[in-house]
Design an enzyme around this catalytic site. Structure first.
Site, short mmCIF file in Angstrom:
data_model
loop_
_atom_site.label_atom_id
_atom_site.label_comp_id
_atom_site.label_asym_id
_atom_site.label_seq_id
_atom_site.Cartn_x
_atom_site.Cartn_y
_atom_site.Cartn_z
N LEU A 124 0.85 -1.19 0.00
CA LEU A 124 0.00 0.00 0.00
C LEU A 124 0.88 1.24 0.00
O LEU A 124 1.66 1.46 0.92
CB LEU A 124 -0.94 0.01 1.20
CG LEU A 124 -2.05 1.07 1.16
CD1 LEU A 124 -3.29 0.59 1.90
CD2 LEU A 124 -1.60 2.40 1.75
N HIS A 233 6.90 3.21 11.31
CA HIS A 233 7.38 4.44 10.71
C HIS A 233 6.28 5.50 10.82
O HIS A 233 5.08 5.19 10.74
CB HIS A 233 7.72 4.17 9.23
CG HIS A 233 8.46 5.27 8.56
ND1 HIS A 233 7.84 6.42 8.11
CD2 HIS A 233 9.77 5.40 8.23
CE1 HIS A 233 8.73 7.21 7.53
NE2 HIS A 233 9.91 6.62 7.59
#
Length: 342
Positions: A124, A233
């Site tokens: 994605l 992240h």
């Protein structure tokens, strides 16, 4: 904006996505030959010319006005059959001494391929220029994430019992992975970028060959690296939140390179799979779109799958579409659509 299967003519657009995704996005390396083979593998999957345990369903988000590819996402039918799929499994070892009246528990990492045979939602990525306030009403990220669940729900017999998603781990401002610096670099004679590039290209055998087969005590790692275990992240947090809302949870598995979490669920427990339903299509020239589109619609043809937001709710067992929506989805009155209220 609409989701559709990647096509053989999308190679240039896909390479732009790969270049913008950058380091750490393992499944989309900037390698034109590899990307071309990925497109061909996806075409074979949608055409059902490959075994279902070796299918890659790769989708792109297309801006129909400009023809640009705004993002991508994918589903691996089953992982780990041809190439081992490795994780670390976070565990605990207890140590005690009766003589000294001491008891300690220590976190450990075990090399694991426990997820062999599961499906994976992956790859994605949404280009930065299609994020943010300017595109908030289009909800591009949600469209990329949720369309995959409607595909799985529609073709449920093509998938196994469980699904997982690997989340990108923590990197500092210098694009350095503390987890890799404290662990991986000591076992692999290469830097992170090279190891990441090789795994992205499907060359993963070196992981099992070079990594220790015994549990790794996390106490030997730096404090900074330990703090990265199971963390994502900063750019991955929205994707993780969407997956958590669908019911995926972290069960202690992490990426072997950057320490990012792997979230998982039984497919039949995923919210979008459970709550999506089929409706008959009625196309009307007088149908008007609402200002906020809360319904996601997906077609029922695998090879010509398409998904987009639509502007109204179904009534009874019928969904009324505007002519523009019907054209975007490639349907006519009498066809069926799978709908999900978001």
């Amino acid at each position: 904006m609409r989701i559709r299967p990647i096509a053989r003519g999308d190679l240039d657009g896909l390479q732009v996505l790969a270049q913008q995704a950058g380091v750490g996005f393992t499944s989309l390396p900037d390698n034109r030959e590899f990307l071309a083979s990925k497109i061909e593998l996806a075409a074979s999957a949608f055409e059902q010319r490959t075994p279902k345990n070796n299918r890659l369903y790769f989708f792109v988000l297309e801006d129909e006005t400009s023809g640009e590819l705004a993002g991508c996402c994918a589903i691996e039918g089953e992982i780990g059959h041809e190439v081992p799929f490795y994780h670390y499994r976070l565990g605990t070892l207890a140590h005690s001494s009766v003589q000294l009246d001491l008891h300690r528990t220590i976190d450990t990492l075990f090399l694991s391929s426990d997820h062999t045979g599961d499906a994976e939602v992956c790859s994605l990525f949404l280009r930065p220029e299609f994020r943010g306030e300017a595109h908030k009403h289009l909800r591009n990220g949600a469209l990329l994430s949720k369309a995959r669940w409607l595909f799985i729900a529609q073709f449920r017999d093509q998938f196994p019992g469980k699904v997982l998603a690997e989340m990108r781990g923590v990197f500092d401002d210098n694009n350095r992975s503390p987890f890799w610096e404290s662990l991986g670099k000591h076992f692999f004679p290469m830097d992170f970028d090279e190891a990441d590039r090789l795994t992205g290209l499907g060359q993963k055998s070196f992981i099992g060959e070079l990594m220790p087969k015994f549990p790794i005590y996390t106490t030997f790692m730096s404090e900074e690296a330990r703090a990265c275990i199971g963390q994502v992240h900063r750019h991955t947090r929205p994707a993780l939140e969407m997956l958590k809302k669908e019911g995926l949870r972290w069960e202690g598995f992490i990426d072997i390179f950057d320490g990012g979490p792997t979230v998982e669920a039984y497919i039949d427990d995923v919210r979008a799979v459970r709550h999506s339903h089929l409706y008959d299509v009625k196309v009307s020239a007088t149908a008007r779109e609402e200002s906020v589109s809360r319904w996601l619609a997906a077609t029922t043809d695998m090879q010509h799958f398409s998904a987009c937001w639509i502007g109204r709710a179904p009534q009874d067992d019928v969904i009324t579409l505007s002519e523009e929506e019907a054209q975007r989805l490639g349907v006519v009155s009498g066809d069926s659509l799978r709908l999900l209220e978001t």
